[in-house]
Design an enzyme around this catalytic site. Structure first.
Site, PDB file in Angstrom:
ATOM      1  N   TYR A 108       0.830  -1.209   0.000  1.00  0.00           N
ATOM      2  CA  TYR A 108       0.000   0.000   0.000  1.00  0.00           C
ATOM      3  C   TYR A 108       0.865   1.261   0.000  1.00  0.00           C
ATOM      4  O   TYR A 108       1.898   1.304   0.659  1.00  0.00           O
ATOM      5  CB  TYR A 108      -0.909   0.015   1.238  1.00  0.00           C
ATOM      6  CG  TYR A 108      -1.779   1.242   1.266  1.00  0.00           C
ATOM      7  CD1 TYR A 108      -2.931   1.289   0.495  1.00  0.00           C
ATOM      8  CD2 TYR A 108      -1.425   2.363   2.010  1.00  0.00           C
ATOM      9  CE1 TYR A 108      -3.714   2.423   0.479  1.00  0.00           C
ATOM     10  CE2 TYR A 108      -2.207   3.502   1.999  1.00  0.00           C
ATOM     11  CZ  TYR A 108      -3.347   3.525   1.232  1.00  0.00           C
ATOM     12  OH  TYR A 108      -4.122   4.650   1.202  1.00  0.00           O
ATOM     13  N   TRP A 110       1.066   5.680  -1.668  1.00  0.00           N
ATOM     14  CA  TRP A 110       0.682   6.683  -2.670  1.00  0.00           C
ATOM     15  C   TRP A 110       1.701   6.866  -3.778  1.00  0.00           C
ATOM     16  O   TRP A 110       1.396   7.485  -4.791  1.00  0.00           O
ATOM     17  CB  TRP A 110       0.422   8.009  -1.974  1.00  0.00           C
ATOM     18  CG  TRP A 110      -1.015   8.202  -1.660  1.00  0.00           C
ATOM     19  CD1 TRP A 110      -1.807   7.372  -0.921  1.00  0.00           C
ATOM     20  CD2 TRP A 110      -1.835   9.289  -2.090  1.00  0.00           C
ATOM     21  NE1 TRP A 110      -3.074   7.893  -0.857  1.00  0.00           N
ATOM     22  CE2 TRP A 110      -3.114   9.075  -1.565  1.00  0.00           C
ATOM     23  CE3 TRP A 110      -1.608  10.433  -2.847  1.00  0.00           C
ATOM     24  CZ2 TRP A 110      -4.167   9.944  -1.785  1.00  0.00           C
ATOM     25  CZ3 TRP A 110      -2.661  11.297  -3.062  1.00  0.00           C
ATOM     26  CH2 TRP A 110      -3.927  11.053  -2.544  1.00  0.00           C
TER      27      TRP A 110
HETATM   28  P1  PGD Z   1       3.446   8.110   1.730  1.00  0.00           P
HETATM   29  O1  PGD Z   1       4.250   8.955   2.650  1.00  0.00           O
HETATM   30  O2  PGD Z   1       2.700   8.798   0.633  1.00  0.00           O
HETATM   31  O3  PGD Z   1       2.424   7.357   2.682  1.00  0.00           O
HETATM   32  O4  PGD Z   1       0.465   6.191   3.560  1.00  0.00           O
HETATM   33  P2  PGD Z   1       1.528   6.076   2.378  1.00  0.00           P
HETATM   34  O5  PGD Z   1       2.338   4.856   2.607  1.00  0.00           O
HETATM   35  O6  PGD Z   1       0.864   6.236   1.064  1.00  0.00           O
HETATM   36  O7  PGD Z   1       4.348   6.937   1.164  1.00  0.00           O
HETATM   37  C1  PGD Z   1       4.674   6.801  -0.156  1.00  0.00           C
HETATM   38  C2  PGD Z   1       6.128   6.374  -0.226  1.00  0.00           C
HETATM   39  O8  PGD Z   1       6.438   6.126  -1.585  1.00  0.00           O
HETATM   40  C3  PGD Z   1       7.088   7.427   0.246  1.00  0.00           C
HETATM   41  O9  PGD Z   1       7.966   6.877   1.215  1.00  0.00           O
HETATM   42  C4  PGD Z   1       7.866   7.848  -1.009  1.00  0.00           C
HETATM   43  O10 PGD Z   1       9.195   8.177  -0.768  1.00  0.00           O
HETATM   44  C5  PGD Z   1       7.744   6.610  -1.869  1.00  0.00           C
HETATM   45  N1  PGD Z   1       7.800   6.853  -3.300  1.00  0.00           N
HETATM   46  C6  PGD Z   1       7.368   7.935  -3.982  1.00  0.00           C
HETATM   47  N2  PGD Z   1       7.565   7.758  -5.299  1.00  0.00           N
HETATM   48  C7  PGD Z   1       8.113   6.536  -5.452  1.00  0.00           C
HETATM   49  C8  PGD Z   1       8.519   5.779  -6.582  1.00  0.00           C
HETATM   50  O11 PGD Z   1       8.400   6.182  -7.720  1.00  0.00           O
HETATM   51  N3  PGD Z   1       9.028   4.541  -6.368  1.00  0.00           N
HETATM   52  C9  PGD Z   1       9.165   4.034  -5.124  1.00  0.00           C
HETATM   53  N4  PGD Z   1       9.650   2.811  -5.012  1.00  0.00           N
HETATM   54  N5  PGD Z   1       8.796   4.738  -4.020  1.00  0.00           N
HETATM   55  C10 PGD Z   1       8.267   5.967  -4.188  1.00  0.00           C
HETATM   56  C11 PGD Z   1      -0.534   7.159   3.560  1.00  0.00           C
HETATM   57  C12 PGD Z   1      -1.682   6.664   4.450  1.00  0.00           C
HETATM   58  O12 PGD Z   1      -1.395   6.903   5.830  1.00  0.00           O
HETATM   59  C13 PGD Z   1      -2.974   7.280   4.090  1.00  0.00           C
HETATM   60  S1  PGD Z   1      -3.378   7.414   2.418  1.00  0.00           S
HETATM   61  C14 PGD Z   1      -3.870   7.637   5.035  1.00  0.00           C
HETATM   62  S2  PGD Z   1      -5.308   8.454   4.592  1.00  0.00           S
HETATM   63  C15 PGD Z   1      -3.720   7.320   6.453  1.00  0.00           C
HETATM   64  N6  PGD Z   1      -3.791   8.493   7.260  1.00  0.00           N
HETATM   65  C16 PGD Z   1      -3.495   8.402   8.567  1.00  0.00           C
HETATM   66  C17 PGD Z   1      -4.034   9.291   9.571  1.00  0.00           C
HETATM   67  O13 PGD Z   1      -4.788  10.223   9.292  1.00  0.00           O
HETATM   68  N7  PGD Z   1      -3.684   9.061  10.849  1.00  0.00           N
HETATM   69  C18 PGD Z   1      -2.872   8.058  11.222  1.00  0.00           C
HETATM   70  N8  PGD Z   1      -2.567   7.908  12.502  1.00  0.00           N
HETATM   71  N9  PGD Z   1      -2.345   7.236  10.286  1.00  0.00           N
HETATM   72  C19 PGD Z   1      -2.626   7.361   8.996  1.00  0.00           C
HETATM   73  N10 PGD Z   1      -2.071   6.499   8.070  1.00  0.00           N
HETATM   74  C20 PGD Z   1      -2.468   6.471   6.682  1.00  0.00           C
END
Ligand code: PGD
Length: 758
Positions: A108, A110
């Protein structure tokens, strides 16, 4: 270097690389560009980048297997050849011995905006085409509870959120927007795939100028932007369901409910009335009853119900409300409230689940969407609700309930992550670490040294979006962007696609994975598919080369706002809802048939098992950050500038701060039974007394990674949150709220190390 077009989840831009930092200019068509663009400026060559493949020492020396040292071991730099060989042979070992059902590819996250290099899709395609599948995860951390309950009670989430009531209708028609969880711009500034025009602020301003009233029901005043010129109705965290039941009680008791609408369009109102009135179990769910639960004075509840009557009312419920135990209930009750007011299907009225939670919602739709990378067929049936990852790893073979079905957790040996950060998004991080320690192998592709990368056995350095070509676009964005590379890959980073291609080659499956296409050929192929569909619609588009040169293409749109509900209202017999009897389910026989005590057939108030007590007297709201997308580019300029003393900032009410001798800017420790987190304090009265707020996204930085109760010196609230499903129905993430104590911290735990190279 010349300036080129590019795109991100938080906006399109042009950029050039001067060698020191990126010069970024927001897309000129964006009326309200996101400040998150600043986070890109100095990230390309940051020390937190992963520059070469790394292997964990214990894994290399002892071979795959459960290992309690994950998160605290040393790493050894290796060549790409060695890394690819190790990854290929480990995947082969697991697939040959245990089958693809021992590989977790849920991954999972983004990732970044480009649609071809969407890391999770690349991984899925890779696993499907090499070993025939993987155990997947379903739904999202954003809205799992809502995704499961909405189809039972009204329609799939996409219809109610994405294709529901539009911002334009709100600007033109709504009298009152009653927003449970508010409409914070920090959330609507992002949309997966990209968002070239930020229009929410303008629409709110327009609606307010016309005389519409926004009422934000939330423990935080900041959940409604100033432009909305709205009202703040503070409510205790997690108690909206009780408040809505009392609003419904008042409407019914005072004869203000739209009985004609409820009878014609809904199923089960008399059963809910039996519950509201006390006939069912002796408890009257009136305003006085709700006041004791939610903290809103009874007379205010009654006055609000009266005020809603006879107005064009839009009810919205933010994703955050359902990211809590029993999170299905406010989602359901928001719909019931809109129905009791007779609003669904009216322009600017009714129910818009999650409006404002993402930039996608309340927008017009493209006639044709840019196609996703085809992922191939997954031969494995096993799945988990996305937020049950730790449960799965800790309880292989054990049963769990999910949406009416009893399933079993599979036995996972290998997990492969690309484009996500579970040590950001998951709850109870000590438990998550323990869960990851059960694996034989964890492989992570990352461009930066996140905590997830620091727990991996193999870290494979991925390019950043800025270092490769792609196409950015979302179904709700009328512009499609050619994403040109802004810089060369840093260090030895490679595209996820190239990494998978080379591993597939080692498994004899390169052709199956690539279909013989290069990146550019894939982009041309996907663009061609979109072009073909548009041609069928009579729309001509430029040749790929012209699009690539121009950098931007405007796509034709349809205004889908409220389509399903409007038709249903106009003729419910001809256009029934996709529910068992075609009506809004105030009572759901289907949900009732599952016999879940934590999600019965009628919407209810259920007291969450975690409540403030003497040890942990404060509610913690762990919400989405305003200074970055999730944890992405936490070392970026905008995110860093908003920290204090290098720590994330938590907000506290003056009364709570004074009671603990805490001054503005002090370093505090938020703690509970699961762990402790340091943060710098901001004292303000825009939060309810008894509540503290610490956003997510500061990279996990445990002082002792192996501690049972870790202390994060940077401010990641998921150390503290609870890892339980919302209910047996949705099994969603419940990380939004928990209980804590806050104390002044005067110790010395050293500088934040989260961004230090390995
Ligand atoms: P991101 O920080 O977007 O968080 O969780 P998610 O895991 O989506 O992580 C994406 C990762 O992908 C980043 O580390 C980035 O460096 C990496 N990345 C970006 N581009 C690339 C690429 O091209 N290749 C590779 N291999 N990596 C890449 C988000 C999630 O957290 C979400 S959507 C929600 S809504 C939730 N929200 C909460 C919340 O409100 N409260 C709590 N306590 N916890 C939550 N967790 C959830």
């Amino acid at each position: 270097m010349a300036s080129v077009t590019h795109s991100s989840h938080w906006g399109a831009f042009t950029a050039s690389d001067s060698g020191d930092e990126l010069q970024i200019t927001p897309f000129p068509g964006d009326p309200d560009p996101s400040p998150l663009l600043e986070n890109l400026a100095d990230t390309l060559r940051h020390p937190a980048r992963v520059t070469q493949p790394m292997v964990r020492k214990g894994w290399l020396e002892n071979g795959p297997g459960p290992d309690a040292r994950r998160g605290a071991d040393e790493y050894i730099a290796i060549s790409w050849e060695q890394a690819l060989d190790l990854a290929a042979s480990e995947l082969k070992r697991v697939a040959d011995n245990f089958g693809p059902q021992a590989v977790f590819g849920g991954s999972y996250g983004w990732s970044s905006a480009g649609r071809f290099h969407h890391a999770q899709s690349q991984l899925h395609r890779f696993l499907n085409t090499t070993i025939g599948g993987y155990v997947r995860s379903v739904w999202s951390y954003s809205s799992a509870a809502a995704c499961v309950i909405l189809p039972h009670i009204v329609a799939p989430q996409d219809e109610i959120a994405r294709r529901g009531v539009s911002w334009r209708e709100i600007a033109e028609h709504s009298d009152i927007v009653l927003a449970f969880g508010g409409l914070a711009l920090k959330n609507s500034q992002v949309a997966s795939g990209g968002m070239s025009e930020h229009t929410e602020r303008g629409y709110m301003r327009q609606a307010a100028a016309r005389g519409a009233t926004f009422i934000s029901v939330s423990p935080l005043r900041s959940d409604l932007p100033q432009e909305a010129a709205g009202e703040w109705l503070p409510v205790r965290p997690g108690t909206d369901a009780a408040l809505i039941l009392a609003l419904l009680h008042t409407l019914w008791r005072e004869g203000l409910s739209d009985e004609a609408f409820l009878a014609r369009y809904c199923t089960g109102w008399p059963m809910l009335v039996a519950s509201l009135s006390g006939e069912q179990d002796g408890t009257v769910r009136d305003a006085a009853w709700a006041e004791a639960i939610c903290g809103v004075p009874a007379e205010k509840i009654v006055a609000l119900a009266r005020r809603l009557h006879g107005k064009r009312v839009l009810v919205t419920v933010a994703h955050s409300l359902q990211r809590a135990q029993y999170g299905e209930q406010p989602v359901w009750l928001g719909l019931v409230l809109a129905a009791a007011l007779g609003q669904p299907g009216l322009p600017g009225g009714g129910y818009a689940y999650a409006l404002g939670a993402l930039g996608h919602y309340g927008k017009a739709f493209n006639r044709v969407s840019f196609p996703a990378l085809p992922q191939g067929a997954n031969g494995v049936e096993d799945l988990i609700p996305v937020a049950r990852i730790a449960d799965m790893l800790l309880n292989p073979g054990e049963p769990f309930d999910f949406n009416g079905v009893r399933r079993r957790y599979p036995h996972i040996k290998l997990a492969w992550w690309a484009g996500g950060n579970p040590f950001h998004h998951h709850q109870d991080l000590a438990r998550l670490r323990h869960a990851f320690c059960q694996l034989d192998t964890l492989i992570v592709h990352e461009h930066s040294l996140t905590a997830t990368a620091r727990h991996a056995d193999l870290i494979l350095p991925a390019t950043m979006t800025l270092e490769r070509e792609d196409i950015g676009g979302a179904p709700t964005d009328r512009y499609l962007f050619a994403m040109h590379p802004v810089a060369q890959p840093w260090g030895h980073a490679r595209d996820d696609f190239a990494i998978f291609r080379d591993i597939a080659a080692r498994l004899g499956r390169e052709e199956a994975f690539t279909e013989g296409r290069t990146v550019r050929e894939w982009l041309q192929h996907l663009y061609g598919q979109m072009q073909e569909k548009l041609t069928q619609e009579g729309v001509s588009t430029p040749a790929f080369d012209d699009f690539w040169r121009e950098g931007i293409l405007q796509l034709p749109q349809v205004d889908d706002g409220g389509r399903l509900m409007r038709r249903f209202r106009a003729d419910p017999d001809a256009h029934p809802l996709p529910t068992p009897d075609g009506k809004i389910q105030i009572y759901s026989a289907t949900i009732a048939s599952f016999n879940y005590p934590d999600c019965p057939g009628l919407p209810v108030w259920l007291t969450p098992d975690e409540q403030p007590d003497a040890q942990h007297p404060l509610w913690l709201i762990a919400n989405q950050p305003a200074t970055r997308l999730h944890s992405q580019l936490d070392y970026g300029r905008h995110s860093a500038q908003h920290k204090k003393q290098g720590k994330e900032v938590c907000t506290m009410h003056p009364i709570d701060a004074a009671a603990r001798g805490i001054d503005e800017g002090a370093i505090v420790m938020l703690h509970n039974t699961r762990g402790a987190v340091l943060a710098a304090v901001r004292i303000a009265d825009d939060i309810m007394p008894g509540v503290v707020q610490l956003p997510t996204g500061a990279w996990y930085d445990p002082v002792d990674p192996l501690a049972q109760r870790p202390l994060c010196r940077h401010g990641n609230p998921n150390v503290l949150t609870r890892d339980i499903g919302t209910s047996s129905l949705g099994q969603g993430c419940s990380g939004q709220i928990t209980v804590v104590q806050v104390s002044l911290f005067t110790g010395d735990v050293g500088e934040v190390q989260a961004f230090a190279p390995l």
